[in-house]
Each structure stands twice: as C-alpha cells, then as structure tokens.
Design a protein around this motif. Structure first.
Motif, mmCIF file in Angstrom:
data_model
loop_
_atom_site.group_PDB
_atom_site.id
_atom_site.type_symbol
_atom_site.label_atom_id
_atom_site.label_comp_id
_atom_site.label_asym_id
_atom_site.label_seq_id
_atom_site.Cartn_x
_atom_site.Cartn_y
_atom_site.Cartn_z
ATOM 1 N N ASN A 8 -46.577 32.749 76.384
ATOM 2 C CA ASN A 8 -46.922 34.015 75.726
ATOM 3 C C ASN A 8 -47.282 33.819 74.262
ATOM 4 O O ASN A 8 -46.927 34.617 73.409
ATOM 5 C CB ASN A 8 -45.752 34.998 75.832
ATOM 6 C CG ASN A 8 -45.405 35.340 77.259
ATOM 7 O OD1 ASN A 8 -46.234 35.236 78.155
ATOM 8 N ND2 ASN A 8 -44.178 35.741 77.486
ATOM 9 N N ASN A 9 -47.986 32.720 73.966
ATOM 10 C CA ASN A 9 -48.321 32.406 72.585
ATOM 11 C C ASN A 9 -49.769 32.739 72.234
ATOM 12 O O ASN A 9 -50.330 32.154 71.314
ATOM 13 C CB ASN A 9 -48.042 30.930 72.296
ATOM 14 C CG ASN A 9 -46.565 30.603 72.381
ATOM 15 O OD1 ASN A 9 -46.099 30.080 73.377
ATOM 16 N ND2 ASN A 9 -45.819 30.948 71.350
ATOM 17 N N GLY A 10 -50.378 33.650 72.971
ATOM 18 C CA GLY A 10 -51.719 34.096 72.633
ATOM 19 C C GLY A 10 -51.747 34.847 71.319
ATOM 20 O O GLY A 10 -50.695 35.258 70.796
ATOM 21 N N PRO A 11 -52.936 35.042 70.761
ATOM 22 C CA PRO A 11 -53.040 35.712 69.453
ATOM 23 C C PRO A 11 -52.418 37.100 69.419
ATOM 24 O O PRO A 11 -52.021 37.574 68.358
ATOM 25 C CB PRO A 11 -54.558 35.774 69.226
ATOM 26 C CG PRO A 11 -55.104 34.641 70.029
ATOM 27 C CD PRO A 11 -54.234 34.556 71.248
ATOM 28 N N GLY A 12 -52.321 37.762 70.567
ATOM 29 C CA GLY A 12 -51.727 39.091 70.609
ATOM 30 C C GLY A 12 -50.260 39.090 70.955
ATOM 31 O O GLY A 12 -49.667 40.151 71.158
ATOM 32 N N SER A 38 -45.351 35.598 69.144
ATOM 33 C CA SER A 38 -45.394 34.316 68.428
ATOM 34 C C SER A 38 -46.814 33.771 68.532
ATOM 35 O O SER A 38 -47.087 32.853 69.306
ATOM 36 C CB SER A 38 -44.393 33.321 69.033
ATOM 37 O OG SER A 38 -43.086 33.811 68.948
ATOM 38 N N PRO A 39 -47.748 34.337 67.772
ATOM 39 C CA PRO A 39 -49.167 34.022 67.975
ATOM 40 C C PRO A 39 -49.491 32.565 67.700
ATOM 41 O O PRO A 39 -48.953 31.945 66.800
ATOM 42 C CB PRO A 39 -49.880 34.953 66.983
ATOM 43 C CG PRO A 39 -48.851 35.285 65.957
ATOM 44 C CD PRO A 39 -47.541 35.305 66.684
ATOM 45 N N ASP A 40 -50.381 32.038 68.514
ATOM 46 C CA ASP A 40 -50.814 30.663 68.395
ATOM 47 C C ASP A 40 -52.275 30.620 68.801
ATOM 48 O O ASP A 40 -52.853 31.629 69.193
ATOM 49 C CB ASP A 40 -49.956 29.758 69.287
ATOM 50 C CG ASP A 40 -49.827 28.338 68.743
ATOM 51 O OD1 ASP A 40 -50.763 27.893 68.055
ATOM 52 O OD2 ASP A 40 -48.814 27.683 69.004
ATOM 53 N N SER A 51 -49.174 30.705 60.956
ATOM 54 C CA SER A 51 -49.654 30.618 62.333
ATOM 55 C C SER A 51 -50.979 29.872 62.412
ATOM 56 O O SER A 51 -51.710 29.743 61.427
ATOM 57 C CB SER A 51 -49.830 32.020 62.937
ATOM 58 O OG SER A 51 -50.837 32.741 62.249
ATOM 59 N N TYR A 52 -51.250 29.383 63.617
ATOM 60 C CA TYR A 52 -52.549 28.797 63.928
ATOM 61 C C TYR A 52 -53.468 29.892 64.451
ATOM 62 O O TYR A 52 -53.028 30.824 65.137
ATOM 63 C CB TYR A 52 -52.396 27.691 64.975
ATOM 64 C CG TYR A 52 -51.691 26.471 64.455
ATOM 65 C CD1 TYR A 52 -52.369 25.505 63.725
ATOM 66 C CD2 TYR A 52 -50.334 26.286 64.680
ATOM 67 C CE1 TYR A 52 -51.712 24.387 63.234
ATOM 68 C CE2 TYR A 52 -49.666 25.168 64.199
ATOM 69 C CZ TYR A 52 -50.368 24.223 63.470
ATOM 70 O OH TYR A 52 -49.718 23.118 62.981
ATOM 71 N N GLY A 54 -46.497 25.127 58.884
ATOM 72 C CA GLY A 54 -45.519 24.610 57.936
ATOM 73 C C GLY A 54 -44.362 23.887 58.592
ATOM 74 O O GLY A 54 -43.450 23.433 57.915
ATOM 75 N N GLY A 55 -44.396 23.786 59.919
ATOM 76 C CA GLY A 55 -43.283 23.181 60.643
ATOM 77 C C GLY A 55 -43.181 21.684 60.406
ATOM 78 O O GLY A 55 -44.170 21.010 60.121
ATOM 79 N N TRP A 56 -41.973 21.127 60.579
ATOM 80 C CA TRP A 56 -41.776 19.714 60.309
ATOM 81 C C TRP A 56 -40.543 19.217 61.044
ATOM 82 O O TRP A 56 -39.677 19.989 61.471
ATOM 83 C CB TRP A 56 -41.621 19.459 58.800
ATOM 84 C CG TRP A 56 -40.602 20.326 58.129
ATOM 85 C CD1 TRP A 56 -40.793 21.602 57.655
ATOM 86 C CD2 TRP A 56 -39.227 20.008 57.892
ATOM 87 N NE1 TRP A 56 -39.632 22.089 57.119
ATOM 88 C CE2 TRP A 56 -38.648 21.137 57.249
ATOM 89 C CE3 TRP A 56 -38.431 18.894 58.130
ATOM 90 C CZ2 TRP A 56 -37.317 21.180 56.861
ATOM 91 C CZ3 TRP A 56 -37.097 18.920 57.748
ATOM 92 C CH2 TRP A 56 -36.560 20.057 57.119
#
Length: 855
Positions: free
Chosen positions: A289-293, A296-298, A647-648, A802-804
């Motif tokens: 469920n990481n679509g732009p809408g 958790s948009p991706d 976000s991407y 920004g994740g690491w």
C-alpha cells in the motif's frame, strides 16, 4: 547539516536472517543435511565468540536461522563459514487499512467486478474441496461467516470450516520497540482466533458463507496462521514460520496480505513463497500500500516481499464499485469516511461550497474549509470542500458547526479519497470523498446556480467514480531485478467483509490486503473446476507431444482485463503495467479459457542492452483451430524516482509507447496443438532515461477462440546509471561514534579504543536496491587492503530519502584482528543487475582515516 543523529532513527535492526549455503528441504536437500549444516554454523559462531541469540530456525522452505545480534557484532556473522547472506528481519506493522461502516452490498459489487458471482451462480463453483491458508491476524472462529455459533458462541477449534492453523504469537505480542505496548515475547498456542480484525476480513473475502456474507469461494475450508497480537507489529521471520506451517498442513492456496516493502525476490519470505509455488501451492500475496495515494507514499520499486517472489502471484488493488449520489442527472460515486455516519440511500439536500472561485482549474494551495464559519451559515446543506491545507476532520467539523447536513470532500490530485474524520468532537453528519475531476464539475455547477444532491442506493464504477480503476494506495513495481511485478489486480478499495463479532461483525476496509484474497478466492474456484491448474502441476498431453505447462499465473494473466489510467481515464490510455499487472482478474474467462500464450509476462530489462526479442508459444486446447491477429496496446510510462525530504516521487507520467514488431501479423494455432511467434519490443527513444514503460501484446481471434494477452514492462536506458549512495540532507555516509543515544559524526583522526561500544560505525543511506555491499579496510598510509569486514547481498532501499542504517566494526576483518594503527573503511556498492567485473557498475566511498588505539 547535522553532526549527530538519534540512534532510534536508524532503519536497521538487531534482527537478521542468516541464510546458509545449502539448499532447504523444498529444493531437494535431506532434513538431516540441513540440520547438520545449521549445527556447524552454531559451532563456528561459538568458536568465533560471536554474541547473538537464535530466535528460530528454518529447514523446509529456507535453510537458515533468525537471530538477534547488535550492529557491532553483525559483520562477524557474515564471515562465518557456510553463511551465504544476511537479510534484515523486517518489523512489519499491523495492517491499518481505512475502516468505515458498510454492508454486504459492497462485497457483492466487488464479486461482480471479477465475475466471481457469475462463476458461483452460472458455473456452480464454490471452491469446495480446496484448503486456503490465511497468514494474518487469525480468524474469528465463532463468526457465522465461517460456520461459527455467533457472538456468544464457543465454537471449538478446529471447526468444520477452519480446519487447521496455529497462533504463533499470542495476544500480547508486539514487535515494535517504539510502541508503548512493546512486547517481543511470543506465547504461541493452538487457537488462531482473531482479536485484530484484519485476518477475518481477508478470510471473509476469500470464502465467507453465512451471517449475510458470501465471499469469492464460499465452499473452501481454511487454515488460520496468526502472526499478529491484538495490537502492534510482527516480524518477517514469524511470517516465514507461518509459511512452513501452512505447507505442512497441506494448504493448496495461501494468502498473505502482509509484506516487507522495497525488497528483492531473494528476500527470505519471497524465496520461501517461491518454493511453495514451485511445489504446486498457489501463493498469493498483496503487493503493498505504498502508492502515491497511500498513507506511506512511495514511488517506483516499492513492491513488497513475498509478492515479488518468482512464481508468487503479487496482487495490486482496484477500487470497488461505489454507492453514488446524483446531481443534475449524473451519478457521483463516493467513498464514505471513517468515523462519520453512513449516508442515507434516499433524500435530497441543497448544495453549497466553501471555495469562492468558479474556474475549471482550481488553486492547489487555497485553505478551503479550514476557517470557522458563522453558525447556521450552511444550515441543511450538503457542502463541497476541497482537500488540502488542513485535515479531513477539521473540514468536517467546520461544516458541522456551521449547520451542514453533509460534507462532500473532493481530492486535490488524481484518485479516490478514503478519509478519516475521527476527532475529539464526534462528526455526526455523513462525510464522503470524491475525485478531483468530480469535485471540479460540482464546484462549477454550484457556482452557476442552485444545485441539489440526491442520495441513492445505486452502485457505479468508472466513469462515474473510481470503481474499476487502480487504487491510489496500490504500490508500483517493478521488482529490484526488473522482473514484472505486480502480476495481476483485484478489488481492494472499499470492501465490506467479516470482522470479529466483538467489533461489530463486519467492516469496510481498503488495501491490497483486500485485493489479494479476491485473487486467492478466484484461484480456489479455478482449482475446483480444473484440479491440475495449480502452479507447476498441469501436465495434460495435447496432440502428439507434451506442450508447455499452463500454470495458474498464465491462466490468470492471459485472461485479465487491463484498466484505464486512473490519472485521467478519459484519455483512453491504459494504467501502468508495473502498477496494475495484467489487469483485473476475470474468474470466468480464466476458468473457461482454452487458448493460452506463454510466457504470460515479459520483463524486457534494460533498453541499453538493446531490443527484447521474445519467443511466445500459443497453446490451443480446443478441438478447432484458432487464428489470431497480433496487436499491441501501450500502458502509460513513469519517469524516474525523485525525492523530497520525506518521500520518493515519480518524475511524471508519459504516453511514450514502445515499438513492437511481430514475426508475423497473424498466427494459426491448430486444434489440440501449439504454435509460436516472435515479438520484438523496443523502448521509445523519446522516453527519458531511467523511466519505466510497458504494455500488452494482444491476440485477437479472427473467428472462434478467446482473446488473450501478454503484459510486459521494462527500464529505459542503463539501469546502472541509477545512483545508490545519494547523499542525504545529513550528508551520509558518515564515519560515526556512538555516544549515549546518538551517533556523532567523526572527522579524520578520530580514535577508538575498541572497548564496548567505542568502535567506529558507518552510517549509510541507499537510494535504490543494491546487489552487493562490501565493507573493506585499507591501511591509511599505503591504501593496501587489510581485509573485508563484511559482504552483504540483495539489500533493500532505504524507506525514505533521509533514511539510513548503521553498522559497527569491531577491528577484525577476513585477515584477522588488526593491530593498533590508522585505517580507512571503504564501502563498495554493486548496483542492481550490475556486472561485478565492470568498475562503472560500482559506487565507492572511503571514510576519513581513523585510529585504533586499544589500551
């Protein structure tokens, strides 16, 4: 630029899969050999004095262990003899799809989108005799939808319909260390009853049959494998254990509506699911469920494991048919909001708007409906408000306080709205969501004169709503190795199904969690009609020689129905193939198909390698010859990933069709025989590099026969041009020191005693999935190699720009424990699908010189 970051912000974990070099039992190894290899690993790790805790071990679908180990010790594990790879054990949040009130009408509409209702009523299919495993939050065994005895019932487990299963975690389990209810101690038991809700909902879609509900395959029996407590998160090693249990219990279909995003097909749960598929189990998984809408948009490459596994049916989501209201004779499909009353199915309201302009293109930043209005100023009205600038609840409360009788919120971008209006002051009026295009029409109609909203009970799909279009939350593929994902889609946006009786007995949820069980149920119907149609199991001989096998995925993809691009369906363009897969599942067509084409999907890879030439084999099981005309329909392309701070995002959407050539314009497939044709696919040179593109090869019968298709997708340009170690706002990579609860950035000359946590750490951001990450130590003076710290393979992408992650070094390498002195840590990243012998396919970074100064 920050010089320190909190340890709690790191994306890495203490939990890791240790994959060993030998095969698991599913690939032909003997159990005794697997056990001996694992014992040898334990002995070698003890010899190396590695501090770790073993959580569980796996032998049938994966050869390895799940362990807990800190960042400073992890590199030692990689160097233990017999270790093939380490993979992070993902902490997976309990599914939290949007929940609103609804009715069984919504489930019936979803069944009609796939033809499951026709398969039940006209073909007499129920899924009887098929066992379906549900890996989720459990199943409410007392629910009448599963043959239970009702709200005060004490239905024994196993029951007539829930015939197998296990609770792997217990009620109190919660794997999320940031949660107030964190409790990582699992207390398994034999009863997989559901206190979360998600699993019962999923099982109801697959096969509810009672309590006013009928699912896709109401005759199936279930195995329930509970991997979540009543609240909170689980881990991917628990999911892998559930897969092994489902295999042992003889499940013929397994649905896993949960996964780990941005992963490779080599991730352990994807490997395990692929082995299930190879053994003839139909493995169905939500793609994410990481679509732009989504919440958790991706962007691209967000598809999750196990759905990205080879042979696993990864499922995208389409919106369900919607209830509608009518304005000026036109129906408007809507989604009711969580925490507001359901709209009535009759009656009328005059309409008002809070936006002041009257223009087809509306401002994108105007704070519509966010400021308090005079009491009574909207009395008795259905109020149109544009999304943005403040929350859904704020807008609803402003309208309610002004006397409104209903609120219609329209989107500020493409796609549907699944709003939540819960807040301190309850919302007591209906609040519904519609699309941007619908809202613009209504906005202008209200501006032109008196306008009336008429509530109805009518169901609608596109073009009167988003029903049948891809859901805004549905994740994009492709997989990290550019394999075609997702595979197919089902209804997942706005589905009513079973819910624990203690929580009302039914609910409407949205997510690819809901689309996957539509496909799982469809495969149960197909297996009832065609018992040999499971993956890898069909072996019927046609003609005088054995033709290629027709597996379940081929049957589903050949007959699926691609849908229009949700961004602007009126343009006549098809949705991205790397988002909708082959299209909406068509149960009846899949059952009745007698013609097939294989492979049913094509991964064209990198266009820099040249055109893709693919031989396709057509099979005809009918007693008459079929002549097909070959064609091509493109889906929309998507530009390369870009990023904001959090976000991407996609660069853009393009109509840039590939050129497709055929060895012949038509092909004759003899009765009970096969024929071949060659297809050449060339990416559009005008398409920007690092874009993804795709489409459909179509086979249209000239007289008799059924239409069939092959979906394809690929990457424009050189995949290895994708930058991986892209600097973040913090400037990672860093050489760092652990100080209390934070990592401190270190400059050249930093000295470490190598005692306790006083060791050097490297903090790293990965902007894309990577094939290999090698950590090496160089002599700071001569730059000669002093050995390898670790070498890891098939790394996922950082979750955000920004994740690491952090990895410590204890002073030892493949050459032994290094003496006191000055060293450099060098990172080398081999890009996805990169050639290890080509320096251009590697990215490198070297730390400032550091000093080991043991006391």
């Amino acid at each position: 630029m920050a010089q320190s970051v909190p340890v709690a912000d790191a994306e890495d974990t203490r939990l890791w899969f240790v994959e060993l070099t030998g095969k698991p039992v599913a690939d032909g190894a003997k159990l005794t050999a697997v056990q001996a290899e694992q014992s040898a690993f334990r002995a070698a790790a003890a010899n190396a004095r590695i501090a770790y805790q073993e959580r569980r071990s796996f032998s049938s679908l994966f050869n390895g262990l799940a362990v807990s180990v800190d960042a400073a010790q992890r590199a030692k594990l990689v160097r233990v003899a017999g270790v093939k790879a380490l993979h992070p054990i993902e902490i997976i949040q309990a599914p939290t799809p949007e929940q609103v009130a609804g009715s069984a009408v919504e489930l019936h509409r979803a069944l009609s989108l796939t033809g499951a209702n026709v398969a039940q009523n006209s073909l007499g299919l129920t899924g009887a005799g098929i066992k379906v495993g549900i890996i989720d939050t459990g199943v409410d065994i007392d629910h009448p939808a599963f043959g239970g005895s009702g709200v005060n019932g004490t239905t024994p487990f196993p029951s007539a319909r829930v015939v197998a299963g296990w609770d792997l975690v217990g009620d109190a389990f919660n794997a999320d260390p940031s949660s107030a209810s964190y409790n990582p101690v699992a207390t398994p038991d034999a009863n997989p009853d559901d206190c979360g809700g998600h699993g019962s909902h999923v099982a109801g879609i697959v096969g509810a049959n009672g309590g006013g509900l009928k699912g896709v395959a109401p005759g199936v029996t279930f195995g329930a494998y509970r991997v979540f407590g009543c609240n909170g998160s689980t881990t991917s090693d628990i999911m892998l254990e559930a897969l092994e249990r489902a295999l042992a219990d003889g499940m013929q279909v397994i649905n896993q509506s949960i996964g780990a995003s941005r992963q490779w097909p080599q991730y352990p749960t994807a490997q395990a699911a692929a082995r299930l598929a190879a053994k003839g189990v139909v493995m169905v998984a939500s793609i994410g469920n990481n679509g732009p809408g989504g919440s958790s948009p991706d962007a691209l490459y967000a598809a999750g494991a196990p759905g990205v596994g080879d042979g696993v049916i990864g499922v995208a989501s389409f919106d369900n048919g919607q209830t509608s209201f009518n304005v000026n004779g036109t129906p408007y499909g809507y989604n009711p909001s969580t925490a507001s009353p359901l709209p009535p199915t009759s009656g009328s309201l005059p309409m008002a708007r809070t936006g002041a302009t009257n223009q087809p293109t509306l401002p994108t930043t105007a704070p519509d409906g966010c400021t308090a209005l005079p009491a009574g100023s909207l009395a008795g009205m259905a109020v149109l408000i544009r999304r943005g600038s403040c929350g859904f609840y704020d807008k609803a409360l402003v309208a309610q306080n002004a006397g409104a009788a209903a609120v219609v919120i329209y989107n500020h971008s493409a796609g549907a709205i699944n709003a939540t209006v819960a807040g301190a002051v309850p919302i007591t009026i209906p609040v519904v969501g519609i699309t941007a295009a619908q809202g613009t029409v209504l906005h202008n109609a209200i501006g032109a004169g008196p306008t009336t909203l008429n509530w109805t009970a009518d169901g609608v799909a596109y073009p009167y709503g988003t029903g049948g279009l891809i859901s805004g939350f549905s994740s994009f593929g492709l997989a990290a190795d550019l394999s075609f994902k997702p595979d197919i889609g089902g209804p997942g946006g706005g589905i009513f199904s079973a819910y624990p009786l203690e929580q009302g007995g039914g609910a409407t949820l949205s997510g690819t969690s809901m689309s996957a069980p539509h496909v799982a149920g469809a495969t149960a119907l197909i297996l009832q009609a065609l018992p040999n149609a499971a993956l890898g199991r069909e072996s019927a001989i046609v003609g005088r020689s054995a033709p290629p096998m027709v597996n379940m995925l081929t049957r589903l993809q050949n007959t699926a129905k691609p849908k229009p691009w949700s961004g602007n369906p009126d343009l006549g363009l098809l949705e991205h193939t790397f988002r909708q897969g082959a299209g909406m599942v068509d149960v009846v067509a899949a059952v009745q198909a007698q013609q097939f084409v294989m492979p049913s999907k094509i991964s064209t890879g990198e266009s820099a390698a040249g055109s893709t030439v693919q031989k396709l084999t057509l099979r005809n099981d009918a007693s008459v010859a079929v002549t097909y005309t070959l064609g091509h329909v493109a889906g929309v392309a998507a530009g390369a990933n870009t990023q904001t701070g959090t976000s991407y995002n996609l660069t853009g959407v393009f109509s840039a069709p590939a050129s497709v050539g055929f060895s012949s314009a038509s092909v004759v497939v003899p009765a009970k025989g096969v024929a071949t044709v060659t297809v050449t696919i060339t990416a559009n040179p005008a398409l920007a590099d690092r874009s993804l593109y795709g489409g459909y090869i179509t086979f249209t019968p000239q007289t008799v026969g059924s239409p069939i298709q092959v979906a394809y997708a690929g990457f424009k340009g050189d995949y290895q041009s994708t930058q991986v170690m892209t600097p973040t706002a913090n400037g990672f990579p860093w050489l760092a020191r652990l100080s209390g609860t934070s990592y401190q950035k270190q400059a050249a000359g930093a000295s470490f005693t190598m005692v306790g946590n006083d060791v050097p750490f490297v903090l790293l951001h990965l902007d894309h999935q990577s094939r290999t990450l090698k950590r090496e130590v160089l002599d700071a003076t001569t730059l000669a190699s002093r050995g390898v710290i670790s070498e890891e393979h098939y790394l996922g992408r950082s979750a955000t720009p920004g994740g690491w992650s952090a990895a410590g070094w204890d002073g030892s390498t493949s050459m032994g424990v290094l003496a006191n002195g000055s060293y450099i840590i060098k990172l080398s990243v081999l890009k996805a699908l990169g050639d290890a012998g080509n320096p251009a396919h590697w990215e490198t970074w070297s730390s400032p010189a550091l000093t080991i100064a043991r006391p």
